[in-house]
Design a protein around this motif. Structure first.
Motif, short mmCIF file in Angstrom:
data_model
loop_
_atom_site.label_atom_id
_atom_site.label_comp_id
_atom_site.label_asym_id
_atom_site.label_seq_id
_atom_site.Cartn_x
_atom_site.Cartn_y
_atom_site.Cartn_z
N LEU A 276 52.77 25.25 40.94
CA LEU A 276 51.54 26.39 39.81
C LEU A 276 52.85 27.25 39.37
O LEU A 276 53.96 27.42 39.49
CB LEU A 276 51.16 26.56 41.25
CG LEU A 276 50.09 26.66 42.40
CD1 LEU A 276 49.89 27.76 43.08
CD2 LEU A 276 49.03 26.31 41.38
N SER A 277 52.15 27.36 37.71
CA SER A 277 53.33 28.11 37.31
C SER A 277 53.37 30.21 38.05
O SER A 277 52.72 29.97 38.81
CB SER A 277 53.00 28.60 36.26
OG SER A 277 51.54 28.54 36.06
N ASP B 52 52.77 32.46 36.28
CA ASP B 52 51.42 32.76 36.18
C ASP B 52 50.07 32.51 37.16
O ASP B 52 49.56 33.37 37.52
CB ASP B 52 50.69 32.84 34.42
CG ASP B 52 52.06 33.37 33.96
OD1 ASP B 52 52.60 34.84 33.54
OD2 ASP B 52 51.90 32.89 32.24
N GLU B 53 50.05 31.17 37.24
CA GLU B 53 49.31 30.79 38.28
C GLU B 53 48.89 31.07 39.47
O GLU B 53 48.16 32.04 40.28
CB GLU B 53 48.90 29.09 38.28
CG GLU B 53 48.77 28.70 37.58
CD GLU B 53 48.76 27.27 37.44
OE1 GLU B 53 47.65 26.26 37.48
OE2 GLU B 53 50.04 26.30 37.34
N ILE B 54 49.76 31.59 39.56
CA ILE B 54 50.99 32.25 41.55
C ILE B 54 49.84 33.35 41.25
O ILE B 54 49.28 34.22 42.28
CB ILE B 54 51.80 31.78 42.12
CG1 ILE B 54 52.64 30.69 42.18
CG2 ILE B 54 52.52 32.97 43.11
CD1 ILE B 54 54.02 29.72 41.49
N SER C 18 57.15 28.45 43.13
CA SER C 18 56.94 28.15 41.69
C SER C 18 57.14 26.54 41.58
O SER C 18 56.66 25.48 41.34
CB SER C 18 56.50 28.66 40.67
OG SER C 18 56.27 28.03 39.38
N LYS D 169 46.45 27.73 47.70
CA LYS D 169 46.70 27.44 46.96
C LYS D 169 48.83 27.92 47.08
O LYS D 169 49.15 27.32 46.69
CB LYS D 169 46.21 27.06 45.56
CG LYS D 169 45.23 26.38 45.22
CD LYS D 169 44.81 26.18 43.98
CE LYS D 169 43.85 25.63 43.55
NZ LYS D 169 42.67 25.75 42.64
N GLU E 284 44.00 37.75 42.45
CA GLU E 284 41.98 37.92 42.17
C GLU E 284 41.68 37.81 43.19
O GLU E 284 40.18 38.25 43.68
CB GLU E 284 41.65 36.49 41.25
CG GLU E 284 42.08 35.13 42.51
CD GLU E 284 41.93 34.28 41.65
OE1 GLU E 284 41.87 33.84 40.59
OE2 GLU E 284 41.15 32.83 41.81
N LYS F 11 47.45 34.57 39.42
CA LYS F 11 46.15 34.87 39.27
C LYS F 11 45.49 34.47 40.21
O LYS F 11 44.71 35.57 41.16
CB LYS F 11 46.06 34.14 37.68
CG LYS F 11 44.15 33.72 37.96
CD LYS F 11 44.28 32.67 37.31
CE LYS F 11 43.48 32.94 37.23
NZ LYS F 11 41.74 32.30 37.79
N LEU F 12 46.30 33.94 40.92
CA LEU F 12 45.57 33.84 42.40
C LEU F 12 46.34 34.90 43.71
O LEU F 12 45.16 34.77 44.07
CB LEU F 12 46.02 32.37 43.35
CG LEU F 12 46.10 31.06 42.65
CD1 LEU F 12 47.05 30.19 42.56
CD2 LEU F 12 44.79 30.29 42.79
N ASN G 127 44.56 32.95 49.11
CA ASN G 127 44.33 31.21 48.41
C ASN G 127 45.48 30.17 49.34
O ASN G 127 45.80 30.62 48.87
CB ASN G 127 44.37 31.75 47.16
CG ASN G 127 43.89 30.34 46.41
OD1 ASN G 127 44.03 29.15 46.93
ND2 ASN G 127 42.67 30.14 44.96
#
Length: 176
Positions: A58-59, A61-63, A53, A92, A69, A65-66, A90
């Motif tokens: 990236l937060s 939570d974003e990690i 992070s 990112k 998903e 999610k990415l 991903n």
């Protein structure tokens, strides 16, 4: 890759391998199974999430999610019996392997190593970044087919709570 034929065009072979590597693996094989794998991304299991992070901006939570998903393709099984090398991460959340591998990575650890993600099927040393853990047993030598999946199958990670993780772990969840 070892070539036993001394007469081949090295440049052409490299270009062909690069083309395969860069192609859309999701469309290359039609005979596959989609495995849904529960993963707990709690910081107690995802011991490298904070570092990823901070370095990726990236937060957590974003990690998560990415990572969860996507549907991943099992490129191959190796390093350890049952270790799945999964493509489709991903970009990112691409994150280089650790400079100094850990001497102990827990069985079920879900990790990122460069452009791939994977799951440690047993306790071992390892240099990938740990982002979570699954309660699923990925390799069992007592079974006729010790590894439940095959190259070309798909994996999707389903985020679960720590409570659900321990519930599944206690029940001894296995994939058939």
């Amino acid at each position: 890759i070892v070539y036993h034929n001394e007469i081949f065009d090295f440049k052409k072979e490299v270009e062909e391998l690069q083309s395969i590597y860069n192609s859309d693996f999701n469309n290359t094989q039609k005979d596959f199974y989609l495995w849904e794998i529960p993963v707990c991304y709690d910081l107690g299991f995802g011991i490298d999430l904070q570092e990823i992070s901070a370095k990726s901006n990236l937060s957590i939570d974003e990690i998560i999610k990415l990572h969860s998903e996507k549907i991943y393709t099992i490129f191959f099984i190796g390093f350890l019996p049952g270790f799945l090398y999964l493509g489709g991460l991903n970009d990112k959340v691409f994150f280089d392997r650790k400079e100094n591998p850990r001497l102990q990575v827990a069985k079920g650890s879900v990790a990122i190593g460069g452009k791939q993600t994977g799951i440690y099927p047993s306790n071992s040393a390892g240099g990938w970044n740990i982002i979570g853990k699954t309660p699923i047993n990925f390799f069992d030598v007592k079974k006729a087919n010790p590894c439940f999946s095959k190259a070309g199958d798909r994996i999707q990670f389903l985020p679960i709570s720590k409570e659900t993780f321990y519930h599944y772990e206690q029940k001894g969840c296995v994939l058939k």
